[in-house]
Design an enzyme around this catalytic site. Structure first.
Site: not given
Ligand code: ADP
Ligand code: MG
Ligand code: MG
Length: 921
Positions: A45, A115, A124, A126, A359, A477, A808, A875, A895
């Protein structure tokens, strides 16, 4: 993509020594300290945010606290050294300047998100906290600045809930309960219908929840909020579901997560704002279409959490045409830049677009092939680059069976949901992840049915045939994880009335209870209440000749990709196949050799076991030879069939390997039979036979058969077996050579640890081969070599190579003998070893590069020193494991040999190994 190579974060391991070391990386004002190549330090990220910032895209400014700090946090027992704290403070001031707002200010408060984000995305698993910086005063400041009290208090209540849940560990339900109560009192259904007054009440109730449950006041100081949130994100790296996720996807535990602190932008200011997620291509089918969902007047997780039903992203074009156009432009650019499908998050604040994440998009195996070949056709990537876009493991999804269409069409659909991940699923309904695991352990096939899945369901999703949910969209999810695992998944099947507590659902006027069978098609979205038989996958149908290649688009692309792979790989790919039809399939899958033909598997063929038993029971050599003579024509025909199926490619045949008692009835069964006959007062020949058999079985009984009388030891004690097998092999080869198919068999002696064992057997093979060729009046080429599967064999490989024309590596036995882990008993403790991190991976599934791997390297080095032309392969089961294939490539093998179904995986992995060596080092 699924499995990721277990790359260690070298930086994270070294001690922080000099003060000059950088732990915090800023991004904002069109410039970032980091970039796309810094995933190890910044996480996926953080590196994406940096790269987008550098590219001039609209990204809210912020900073990334590196993954190293996460490791320090754990090493220092949850303390962050003050030097790093100061670095964070400096970056915070920089951020305040860039944002033109101050954390904790009452007039103009800076709000941030905190984040999580590791090197590999873990959707989802963490935690993330939004709207940090609000307190009782700041919220009033936000209100007066924006003239939008509803928005200010909506943000505040969201913050208290997230902070309360993630940092103070108050269950989400406790908050939901209060929100529902207020909604009910106001007679509204949606969050967005609540006005400022109601939201003020929600905030008060939430603060009370915190006080009651967490036994402390909700912290009003934003700097304390920030420190606590940062630490909570670090802690979330070690939560149970994140650990489980890493285990499934082979992600090391020691790489840590980064923490991104980023200025908030708001999708919840009203009707001209919103938030969404999307993909540059359809991640289920690979189709070239803009794919995703959004919600107006919403924030963060609203889209994926299923609280409101999101709109398809195309509809954004009508609602906010300018922002939509810009979003399309930006994401197309990102796809070109990264040369891969992008999975992105965005927020629109008062019609202004902001990018929040990009990503590589996770995709199904089917989509991966479609996308890789489309990219080449669009000239976005070269064929070589396309090879790197497909996870070898995901090819397996394409070989999974589908429904028998005729049977499928006969059954009416009970309902239909969103086709989140393609594939045919049929199984018994379960309503919880724990039940799924329990039932699968009992040998059942299950479909996990949930209102919606949560990250804690991951273990149940992993073992299910398919996943079916009632709520949630294509990016929920269940959909994301289902696609990634390659599990057929249908989400948002709204007609399902699920009662999880009573373990049943109603649909289409019928009640389906736990244990009942359902089936669904993840490509069409149809769900049927029945068990439906399956049919081989399209690719398999082409390979076995029941479908024309030109009628299958996916087959043609699959074949094309693998043909590109074949051009770049250095490793040969052979198959382990014992019988002609397996060899046929292996050849069709692209194997150009047999690395292991286990002759004893032929002994189990129709009507053969009695002959084999006679051979074993023989009292004299003469009797044994009589039985062997009966086996000779049968083995010869099998070898002929295997050679023919391989059309002249090398075929490696192993002489008899397992302990002889494996061919005899079980001792316990015989004892029961004898007792039964005696009790019935019988005396005749049947009883005598059984008694004789029992006596022989007892004679052959071994305390440790895997280390007992097997492998080359059998050939040495019963040379006539090696003679018969050699004769069968050479006679079959002579016949084919006469028919014009040039084949040079490779005769492989198993379990050799002493060079003299091999010399003994080689003398027999050479003598019999010479006899046969003289009789047949033809000279053919053949090789005599050995399996290297005993540690001693690796150590004296130079001596052995003077006798052996090829090696082998039998990595199954080599692993067993190197570790001293019995292959058949290690299941009991290996799981616990992995849980306790004594071993990261199961060494029988993926080669132990340090120990067993070093023996392989030693064997290669010493073997080739003695005989430079030595042909070397492997093998064991590891031949079809991508990480192991990388290792064998680097070890200089000629191989790998894998089971027929794993041949495509090995071809692609071998190509990736060849490419990464060129690109990487
Ligand atoms: P995950 O990895 O679980 O997607 P994120 O860190 O990407 O967690 O954030 C969860 C949600 O919050 C995402 O929808 C993201 O776009 C939103 N979000 C994160 N940071 C900001 C921000 N600075 N402003 C607005 N929305 C945010
Ligand atoms: Mg995200
Ligand atoms: Mg073996």
């Amino acid at each position: 993509m699924s499995k990721k190579p277990a790359v260690k974060n070298a930086a994270a391991k070294s001690k922080p020594s000099s003060k000059a070391r950088k732990y915090v990386y800023f991004f904002g004002n069109g410039k970032a300290d980091g970039n796309r190549h810094m995933k190890d330090l910044l996480g996926g990220k953080g590196s994406g945010l940096a790269e987008m910032t550098n590219a001039g895209l609209p990204v809210p400014p912020g900073f990334t606290i590196s993954t190293e700090v996460c490791n320090i946090y754990y090493r220092e027992k949850a303390k962050i050294p003050s030097a790093i704290d100061r670095e964070i403070e400096e970056n915070l001031r920089k951020l305040e300047k860039a944002a033109g707002a101050t954390l904790g200010s009452t007039e103009n408060p800076l709000l941030v998100s905190v984040r999580s984000g590791a090197k590999f995305s873990m959707p989802g698993m963490m935690d993330t906290i939004l709207n940090l910086g609000l307190n009782d005063d700041a919220v009033e400041g936000l209100k007066s600045r924006t003239q939008n009290g509803r928005f200010a208090f909506d943000s505040y209540r969201r913050f208290i809930q997230m902070f309360g849940n993630v940092v103070l560990e108050v269950p989400k339900d406790a908050f939901e309960h209060e929100l529902d109560a207020v909604k009910k009192a106001r007679g509204t259904k949606l969050d967005t219908d609540l006005d400022e007054g109601s939201l003020r009440e929600v905030v008060e109730r939430y603060k009370k929840v915190v006080k009651d449950r967490a036994k402390r006041e909700f912290p009003q100081d934003p700097h304390i909020q920030l420190t606590m949130s940062r630490d909570a994100v670090f802690r979330s790296w070690m939560n149970a579901r994140a650990i489980e996720y890493r285990r499934i996807y082979d992600i090391p535990d020691d790489i840590g997560t980064a923490v991104n602190v980023q200025m908030m932008v708001f999708g919840n200011t009203g009707a001209r704002s919103g938030t969404g997620v999307g993909f540059t291509r359809n991640p289920a089918t690979g189709a070239r279409e803009f794919f995703g969902e959004f919600l107006i007047n919403a924030q963060g997780e609203d889209v994926v959490s299923g609280v409101r039903t999101p709109q398809p992203i195309r509809e954004l074009e009508q609602v906010m045409p300018k922002a939509y156009k810009q979003l399309r432009e930006i994401t197309t650019r990102l796809e070109k830049h990264y040369k891969d499908v992008q999975d992105f998050e965005f927020t629109i604040q008062d019609e202004r677009l902001f990018m929040l994440q990009t990503r590589s998009g996770k995709r199904t195996g089917y989509a991966a092939i479609m996308i890789a070949s489309d990219f080449v056709a669009e000239k976005l990537v070269t064929p070589k680059e396309a090879i790197l876009l497909v996870d070898p493991e995901s090819l397996n999804q394409l070989l999974a069976p589908g429904f028998d269409r005729d049977e499928w069409e006969k059954i009416p659909a009970a309902t239909r949901g969103l086709p989140a991940s393609p594939g045919a699923a049929s199984g018994q309904v379960v309503f919880s992840a724990d039940h799924a695991v329990e039932w699968v352990n009992q040998g059942k096939q299950v479909i996990l049915v949930r209102r919606e899945t949560v990250p804690d369901d991951i273990h149940g999703m992993f073992v299910s045939q398919g996943i079916l949910t009632a709520t949630g969209g294509m990016t929920s999810h269940a959909a994301v994880v289902g696609r990634q695992m390659g599990k057929p998944s249908i989400v948002g099947a709204g007609a399902l009335e699920i009662d999880e507590s009573r373990r049943q659902f109603r649909v289409d006027g019928k009640t389906v209870r736990e244990g009942d069978y359902i089936s669904f098609d993840g490509l069409s979205g149809e769900v049927k209440i029945a068990r439906v038989a399956s049919k081989p996958s399209e690719i398999l149908q082409v390979l076995n000749g029941t479908l024309a290649a030109k009628k299958s688009g996916i087959y043609r692309r699959f074949e094309k990709l693998l043909s590109w792979a074949d051009k770049v790989r250095r490793l040969g790919v052979y198959a382990n196949a014992d019988l002609p039809d397996q060899a046929e399939l292996a050849y069709a899958f692209g194997a150009r050799g047999i690395g292991l033909c286990r002759t004893e598997h032929m002994f189990f063929g129709e009507g053969r076991i009695p002959i084999v038993q006679r051979m074993i029971l023989a009292d004299s050599e003469a009797d044994r030879r009589k039985a062997l003579n009966e086996l000779l024509p049968l083995q010869r025909d099998d070898f002929y069939g295997v050679f023919k199926a391989m059309r002249g490619c090398p075929v490696t045949i192993r002489t008899i390997d397992p302990p002889l008692h494996e061919f005899l009835p079980k001792r316990e069964d015989l004892m029961v039979d004898v007792a039964r006959l005696e009790a019935a007062g019988q005396t005749g020949t049947e009883l005598e036979e059984k008694k004789r058999l029992l006596a022989r079985v007892e004679q052959l009984h071994e305390f440790n058969p895997m280390l007992g009388h097997r492998g080359v030891r059998l050939g040495i004690t019963y040379p006539e077996i090696t003679e018969m097998q050699t004769r069968a092999i050479i006679e079959a080869a002579c016949r084919l050579n006469k028919e014009g198919i040039k084949i040079a068999p490779e005769i492989m002696i198993p379990l050799v640890g002493l060079v003299k064992e091999l010399s003994d057997q080689k003398a027999i093979v050479d003598r019999v081969a010479a006899d046969v060729m003289k009789e047949q009046r033809i000279t053919i080429k053949y090789l005599v070599g050995t399996m290297i599967e005993i540690p001693r064999g690796c150590i004296v490989a130079d001596q052995i190579a003077r006798e052996a024309q090829f090696f082998s590596f039998g990595t199954n036995d080599l692993t067993q003998l190197t570790f001293g882990f019995s292959r058949d008993d290690s299941g009991k403790f290996l799981k616990i070893y992995q849980e306790k991190k004594i071993l990261e991976k199961d060494p029988f599934a993926s080669i132990d590069t340090e120990g067993v791997g070093d023996l392989v390297r030693l064997g290669v080095e010493r073997g080739r020193k003695a005989r430079p032309s030595l042909k070397i392969g492997i093998c064991g089961e590891h031949g079809g494991d991508p990480a192991s294939v990388h290792f064998f490539h680097n070890a200089g093998l000629d191989y790998v040999s894998a089971s027929p179904y794993r041949v495509p995986v090995a071809r692609l992995a071998a190509a990736q190994a060849a490419l990464s060596v060129k690109v990487g080092d």
